[in-house]
Design an enzyme around this catalytic site. Sequence first.
Site, mmCIF file in Angstrom:
data_model
loop_
_atom_site.group_PDB
_atom_site.id
_atom_site.type_symbol
_atom_site.label_atom_id
_atom_site.label_comp_id
_atom_site.label_asym_id
_atom_site.label_seq_id
_atom_site.Cartn_x
_atom_site.Cartn_y
_atom_site.Cartn_z
ATOM 1 N N ASN A 173 0.873 -1.179 0.000
ATOM 2 C CA ASN A 173 0.000 0.000 0.000
ATOM 3 C C ASN A 173 0.908 1.226 0.000
ATOM 4 O O ASN A 173 1.529 1.543 1.004
ATOM 5 C CB ASN A 173 -0.880 -0.039 1.263
ATOM 6 N N LYS A 177 0.162 4.314 -0.234
ATOM 7 C CA LYS A 177 -0.416 5.524 0.387
ATOM 8 C C LYS A 177 -0.143 6.734 -0.503
ATOM 9 O O LYS A 177 -0.144 6.611 -1.718
ATOM 10 C CB LYS A 177 0.126 5.687 1.809
ATOM 11 N N HIS A 214 -9.374 1.577 4.673
ATOM 12 C CA HIS A 214 -8.100 1.673 5.391
ATOM 13 C C HIS A 214 -8.281 2.600 6.598
ATOM 14 O O HIS A 214 -9.017 3.587 6.528
ATOM 15 C CB HIS A 214 -6.998 2.198 4.460
ATOM 16 N N GLU A 223 -6.585 4.900 7.771
ATOM 17 C CA GLU A 223 -6.307 6.325 7.524
ATOM 18 C C GLU A 223 -7.509 6.993 6.863
ATOM 19 O O GLU A 223 -7.811 8.154 7.145
ATOM 20 C CB GLU A 223 -5.033 6.462 6.667
ATOM 21 N N GLU A 282 -5.479 -4.792 10.458
ATOM 22 C CA GLU A 282 -4.362 -3.874 10.716
ATOM 23 C C GLU A 282 -4.634 -3.082 11.998
ATOM 24 O O GLU A 282 -5.388 -2.107 11.977
ATOM 25 C CB GLU A 282 -4.226 -2.878 9.564
ATOM 26 N N GLY A 309 2.657 2.099 10.696
ATOM 27 C CA GLY A 309 3.634 3.167 10.519
ATOM 28 C C GLY A 309 4.361 3.543 11.799
ATOM 29 O O GLY A 309 5.042 4.558 11.872
ATOM 30 N N SER A 321 3.412 -2.307 10.263
ATOM 31 C CA SER A 321 4.867 -2.414 10.470
ATOM 32 C C SER A 321 5.433 -3.772 10.069
ATOM 33 O O SER A 321 6.334 -4.300 10.730
ATOM 34 C CB SER A 321 5.236 -2.060 11.914
HETATM 35 P P1 PGA Z 1 2.948 0.160 7.515
HETATM 36 O O1 PGA Z 1 1.468 0.419 6.920
HETATM 37 O O2 PGA Z 1 3.412 -1.138 6.918
HETATM 38 O O3 PGA Z 1 3.764 1.336 7.072
HETATM 39 O O4 PGA Z 1 2.795 0.060 9.004
HETATM 40 C C1 PGA Z 1 0.564 -0.633 6.747
HETATM 41 C C2 PGA Z 1 -0.728 -0.112 6.176
HETATM 42 O O5 PGA Z 1 -1.182 0.961 6.588
HETATM 43 O O6 PGA Z 1 -1.332 -0.751 5.287
#
Ligand code: PGA
Length: 252
Positions: A9, A11, A96, A98, A168, A174, A213
């Site tokens: 992903n 982003k 997601h 976010e 997640e 992140g 992560s």
């Molecule tokens: P990350 O993000 O691997 O940077 O923690 C995962 C995600 O939001 O899909």
Amino acid sequence: MRKKLLLGNWKMNKTPEEAASFARAASEMVDFAVSHNVDVGVAPTYVCLDAVKKAINPKCIVAAQNCSEHDHGAFTGEISIPMLRAIGIDWCIVGHSERRAYNGETSEACNAKIKALLAAGMTPVYCCGESLEAFEKGETKKFVAEQIRAGLKDLTPDEARKVIVAYEPIWAIGTGKSASTEIAEDTIGFVRRTLRELFGTAAVDMRILYGGSVKPDNVSAYIGAPDIDGALVGGASLDPVSFKGLIEGMLR
Ligand code: PGA
């Protein structure tokens, strides 16, 4: 037997040129993954989708990060499913954390998008996961079950089978603080039991990913857990060398 899946992903990262350059660099590693029975894909921003689709190995899945549930009309800033289809995109991430946090996306809105994607023959990747607060209160399962029930409401077992679920935990995204494999497997096992209540034996065929992560050096631990079928990866999916490390980690 559920096929393993690695989905990057991206982003809000990469210009079309940067994205195309990654796509060219990824050609061999996509072949390598597919020849080892691992599905592999990336989810670039809307403006990069076309460039990536044209430059990348056709065996690589290219997913959008979001879509509108409407086909067309007065929805400024939105992108419709027919528009995605027109450039050959047939996968889309939905819900997601976010988007839930910054765009007010609810599980009910995700449900409408998932139904529209399925009606168009596309593959939705439905994200769920609890906040740090819910985790600390011991409410992970209650929180995630609600997201699953509302997001996948009224789907038939055959439709549900086509949905990928990604668990997640928000506190792991992140942050560098990945959930332990025990926590990830415990929650994902619970997600599968919830899917089983809703969709019966179709739940056995549904792929469930862990995200938060995930890195080249921890991906194999997640993949080793019986109910975890792959990973949704943000930061570590941006660089081709790290992406290759993730693919290799999936096979360890
Ligand atoms: P990350 O993000 O691997 O940077 O923690 C995962 C995600 O939001 O899909």
